[in-house]
Design a protein around this motif. Structure first.
Motif, PDB file in Angstrom:
ATOM      1  N   THR A  36       5.685   0.820  -6.597  1.00  0.00           N
ATOM      2  CA  THR A  36       7.244   0.545  -7.208  1.00  0.00           C
ATOM      3  C   THR A  36       8.168   0.194  -6.341  1.00  0.00           C
ATOM      4  O   THR A  36       8.890  -0.701  -6.516  1.00  0.00           O
ATOM      5  CB  THR A  36       7.475   1.867  -7.854  1.00  0.00           C
ATOM      6  N   ILE A  37       7.934   0.830  -5.116  1.00  0.00           N
ATOM      7  CA  ILE A  37       9.170   0.631  -4.013  1.00  0.00           C
ATOM      8  C   ILE A  37       8.767  -0.839  -3.615  1.00  0.00           C
ATOM      9  O   ILE A  37       9.865  -1.624  -3.227  1.00  0.00           O
ATOM     10  CB  ILE A  37       8.936   1.774  -2.681  1.00  0.00           C
ATOM     11  N   VAL A  38       7.729  -1.331  -3.269  1.00  0.00           N
ATOM     12  CA  VAL A  38       7.591  -2.837  -2.611  1.00  0.00           C
ATOM     13  C   VAL A  38       8.144  -3.719  -3.833  1.00  0.00           C
ATOM     14  O   VAL A  38       8.704  -4.793  -3.310  1.00  0.00           O
ATOM     15  CB  VAL A  38       6.091  -2.883  -2.570  1.00  0.00           C
ATOM     16  N   VAL A  39       7.747  -3.545  -5.297  1.00  0.00           N
ATOM     17  CA  VAL A  39       8.265  -4.175  -6.142  1.00  0.00           C
ATOM     18  C   VAL A  39       9.871  -4.351  -6.263  1.00  0.00           C
ATOM     19  O   VAL A  39      10.335  -5.548  -6.328  1.00  0.00           O
ATOM     20  CB  VAL A  39       7.692  -4.253  -7.485  1.00  0.00           C
ATOM     21  N   ARG A  40      10.380  -3.279  -6.147  1.00  0.00           N
ATOM     22  CA  ARG A  40      11.749  -3.037  -6.267  1.00  0.00           C
ATOM     23  C   ARG A  40      12.498  -3.885  -5.124  1.00  0.00           C
ATOM     24  O   ARG A  40      13.414  -4.372  -4.990  1.00  0.00           O
ATOM     25  CB  ARG A  40      12.221  -1.543  -5.938  1.00  0.00           C
ATOM     26  N   TYR A  41      11.903  -3.720  -4.030  1.00  0.00           N
ATOM     27  CA  TYR A  41      12.269  -4.334  -2.595  1.00  0.00           C
ATOM     28  C   TYR A  41      12.181  -5.835  -2.915  1.00  0.00           C
ATOM     29  O   TYR A  41      13.190  -6.532  -2.504  1.00  0.00           O
ATOM     30  CB  TYR A  41      11.497  -3.714  -1.542  1.00  0.00           C
ATOM     31  N   ALA A  42      11.111  -6.240  -3.495  1.00  0.00           N
ATOM     32  CA  ALA A  42      11.077  -7.646  -3.468  1.00  0.00           C
ATOM     33  C   ALA A  42      11.891  -8.192  -4.631  1.00  0.00           C
ATOM     34  O   ALA A  42      12.391  -9.423  -4.356  1.00  0.00           O
ATOM     35  CB  ALA A  42       9.635  -8.108  -3.987  1.00  0.00           C
ATOM     36  N   ALA A  81       5.749  10.664  20.792  1.00  0.00           N
ATOM     37  CA  ALA A  81       5.591   9.418  20.697  1.00  0.00           C
ATOM     38  C   ALA A  81       4.462   8.774  21.025  1.00  0.00           C
ATOM     39  O   ALA A  81       4.240   7.490  21.247  1.00  0.00           O
ATOM     40  CB  ALA A  81       6.759   8.506  20.988  1.00  0.00           C
ATOM     41  N   GLU A  82       3.497   9.583  21.357  1.00  0.00           N
ATOM     42  CA  GLU A  82       2.097   9.175  21.767  1.00  0.00           C
ATOM     43  C   GLU A  82       1.227   8.918  20.894  1.00  0.00           C
ATOM     44  O   GLU A  82      -0.011   8.298  21.171  1.00  0.00           O
ATOM     45  CB  GLU A  82       1.572   9.944  22.981  1.00  0.00           C
ATOM     46  N   THR A  83       1.310   9.462  19.723  1.00  0.00           N
ATOM     47  CA  THR A  83       0.290   9.283  18.782  1.00  0.00           C
ATOM     48  C   THR A  83       0.907   8.663  17.339  1.00  0.00           C
ATOM     49  O   THR A  83       2.185   8.828  17.017  1.00  0.00           O
ATOM     50  CB  THR A  83      -0.349  10.799  18.379  1.00  0.00           C
ATOM     51  N   PHE A  84      -0.086   8.073  16.613  1.00  0.00           N
ATOM     52  CA  PHE A  84       0.612   7.374  15.154  1.00  0.00           C
ATOM     53  C   PHE A  84       0.007   8.093  14.099  1.00  0.00           C
ATOM     54  O   PHE A  84       0.749   8.245  13.186  1.00  0.00           O
ATOM     55  CB  PHE A  84      -0.289   5.861  15.136  1.00  0.00           C
ATOM     56  N   GLY A  85      -1.179   8.801  14.065  1.00  0.00           N
ATOM     57  CA  GLY A  85      -1.730   9.315  12.864  1.00  0.00           C
ATOM     58  C   GLY A  85      -2.097   8.452  11.771  1.00  0.00           C
ATOM     59  O   GLY A  85      -1.719   8.709  10.616  1.00  0.00           O
ATOM     60  N   GLY A  86      -2.898   7.467  12.131  1.00  0.00           N
ATOM     61  CA  GLY A  86      -3.135   6.352  11.192  1.00  0.00           C
ATOM     62  C   GLY A  86      -3.841   6.786   9.881  1.00  0.00           C
ATOM     63  O   GLY A  86      -3.418   6.448   8.792  1.00  0.00           O
ATOM     64  N   ASN A  87      -4.747   7.968  10.005  1.00  0.00           N
ATOM     65  CA  ASN A  87      -5.671   8.357   8.890  1.00  0.00           C
ATOM     66  C   ASN A  87      -4.990   9.297   8.161  1.00  0.00           C
ATOM     67  O   ASN A  87      -5.393   9.751   7.124  1.00  0.00           O
ATOM     68  CB  ASN A  87      -6.992   8.538   9.268  1.00  0.00           C
ATOM     69  N   GLU A  88      -3.633   9.807   8.809  1.00  0.00           N
ATOM     70  CA  GLU A  88      -2.933  11.017   7.785  1.00  0.00           C
ATOM     71  C   GLU A  88      -2.312  10.272   6.536  1.00  0.00           C
ATOM     72  O   GLU A  88      -1.899   9.195   6.656  1.00  0.00           O
ATOM     73  CB  GLU A  88      -2.044  11.480   8.871  1.00  0.00           C
ATOM     74  N   LEU A  89      -2.145  11.014   5.641  1.00  0.00           N
ATOM     75  CA  LEU A  89      -1.557  10.570   4.596  1.00  0.00           C
ATOM     76  C   LEU A  89      -0.190  10.526   4.728  1.00  0.00           C
ATOM     77  O   LEU A  89       0.535  11.366   5.388  1.00  0.00           O
ATOM     78  CB  LEU A  89      -1.824  11.647   3.344  1.00  0.00           C
ATOM     79  N   ILE A  90       0.574   9.502   4.176  1.00  0.00           N
ATOM     80  CA  ILE A  90       1.961   9.384   4.683  1.00  0.00           C
ATOM     81  C   ILE A  90       2.858   9.993   3.548  1.00  0.00           C
ATOM     82  O   ILE A  90       2.555   9.960   2.142  1.00  0.00           O
ATOM     83  CB  ILE A  90       2.415   7.993   4.403  1.00  0.00           C
ATOM     84  N   THR A  91       3.963  10.613   4.031  1.00  0.00           N
ATOM     85  CA  THR A  91       4.741  11.692   3.147  1.00  0.00           C
ATOM     86  C   THR A  91       5.543  10.667   2.693  1.00  0.00           C
ATOM     87  O   THR A  91       6.057   9.620   2.896  1.00  0.00           O
ATOM     88  CB  THR A  91       5.299  12.786   3.804  1.00  0.00           C
ATOM     89  N   ARG A  92       6.632  11.045   1.518  1.00  0.00           N
ATOM     90  CA  ARG A  92       7.307  10.403   1.049  1.00  0.00           C
ATOM     91  C   ARG A  92       8.505  10.279   1.986  1.00  0.00           C
ATOM     92  O   ARG A  92       9.166   9.178   1.822  1.00  0.00           O
ATOM     93  CB  ARG A  92       7.966  11.192  -0.248  1.00  0.00           C
ATOM     94  N   GLU A  93       8.867  11.048   2.746  1.00  0.00           N
ATOM     95  CA  GLU A  93      10.105  10.825   3.640  1.00  0.00           C
ATOM     96  C   GLU A  93       9.523   9.922   4.929  1.00  0.00           C
ATOM     97  O   GLU A  93      10.489   9.178   5.491  1.00  0.00           O
ATOM     98  CB  GLU A  93      10.646  12.204   4.125  1.00  0.00           C
ATOM     99  N   GLN A  94       8.503  10.036   5.188  1.00  0.00           N
ATOM    100  CA  GLN A  94       7.956   8.950   6.192  1.00  0.00           C
ATOM    101  C   GLN A  94       7.827   7.708   5.691  1.00  0.00           C
ATOM    102  O   GLN A  94       8.254   6.716   6.419  1.00  0.00           O
ATOM    103  CB  GLN A  94       6.513   9.354   6.644  1.00  0.00           C
ATOM    104  N   LEU A  95       7.289   7.589   4.379  1.00  0.00           N
ATOM    105  CA  LEU A  95       7.606   6.330   3.774  1.00  0.00           C
ATOM    106  C   LEU A  95       8.698   5.611   3.842  1.00  0.00           C
ATOM    107  O   LEU A  95       9.101   4.518   4.103  1.00  0.00           O
ATOM    108  CB  LEU A  95       6.929   6.404   2.493  1.00  0.00           C
ATOM    109  N   MET A  96       9.850   6.561   3.323  1.00  0.00           N
ATOM    110  CA  MET A  96      11.271   5.941   3.320  1.00  0.00           C
ATOM    111  C   MET A  96      11.575   5.584   4.856  1.00  0.00           C
ATOM    112  O   MET A  96      12.557   4.541   4.787  1.00  0.00           O
ATOM    113  CB  MET A  96      12.011   7.091   2.689  1.00  0.00           C
TER     114      MET A  96
END
Length: 182
Positions: free
Chosen positions: A148-154, A66-81
């Motif tokens: 698509t996820i953001v639109v479905r959410y909204a 929990a010390e790192t965020f990894g901001g420049n790393e590409l987000i995976t689908r499971e991280q996204l969810m």
């Protein structure tokens, strides 16, 4: 969600973890927060103010120790969810859409730390599988998928907001003073 320029959206481009946190921040209308515990977020980096908000909101908790965020790393689908499910909790939003909820053939490939978040967003109908009903949890998420996820959410938001959320916000405003909260 902004384009990559004034005239392009780049739907197949993958998004970084920092870019998704910025999207959630804008969606929330939250307040910038420069305080965070991650050691890999450089001072002055463009996403610094969003990371502080996201950590305080419980949307992100960091990697491993929990010390790192990894901001420049590409987000995976499971991280996204997982981040999306945590964002829903932050916003006091809950909904299930059994009409669109699908079962994933590759559910066993979802990491244990992401399983609950994937399940929340799956039941909410925010995600669907590919043509073979696979979720592809370790694949990187594209801008088109995220849009698509953001639109479905909204679209689902008006029916999903917890009425107690508004009451909770109002109570917090009533009891907050310059001396603290009462």
């Amino acid at each position: 969600m902004n384009g990559t320029s004034d005239t392009t959206f780049a739907p197949l481009k993958n998004l970084s973890r920092a870019e998704y946190v910025a999207i959630l921040f804008r969606l929330s209308g939250g307040e910038e927060n420069m305080e965070f515990s991650f050691t890999d977020v450089p001072d002055g980096v463009w996403y610094e103010k969003y990371v502080g908000w996201a950590e305080a909101a419980g949307v992100i908790t960091g990697y491993g120790n929990a010390e790192t965020f990894g901001g420049n790393e590409l987000i995976t689908r499971e991280q996204l969810m997982l981040m999306t499910a945590r964002y829903m909790k932050y916003e006091w939003v809950s909904f299930e859409d059994s009409a669109t909820a699908v079962q994933f053939n590759d559910a066993a490939k979802i990491s244990s730390w992401a399983a609950d978040g994937v399940e929340v967003t799956r039941k909410a109908g925010l995600i669907t599988g590919d043509a073979q009903s696979n979720f592809n949890p370790q694949n990187n998420a594209t801008r088109a998928e995220i849009a698509t996820i953001v639109v479905r959410y909204a679209e689902k938001l008006p029916e999903a907001r917890d009425p107690m959320h508004m009451k909770h916000q109002y109570i917090n405003e009533l009891v907050e003073t310059d001396e603290g909260k009462y």
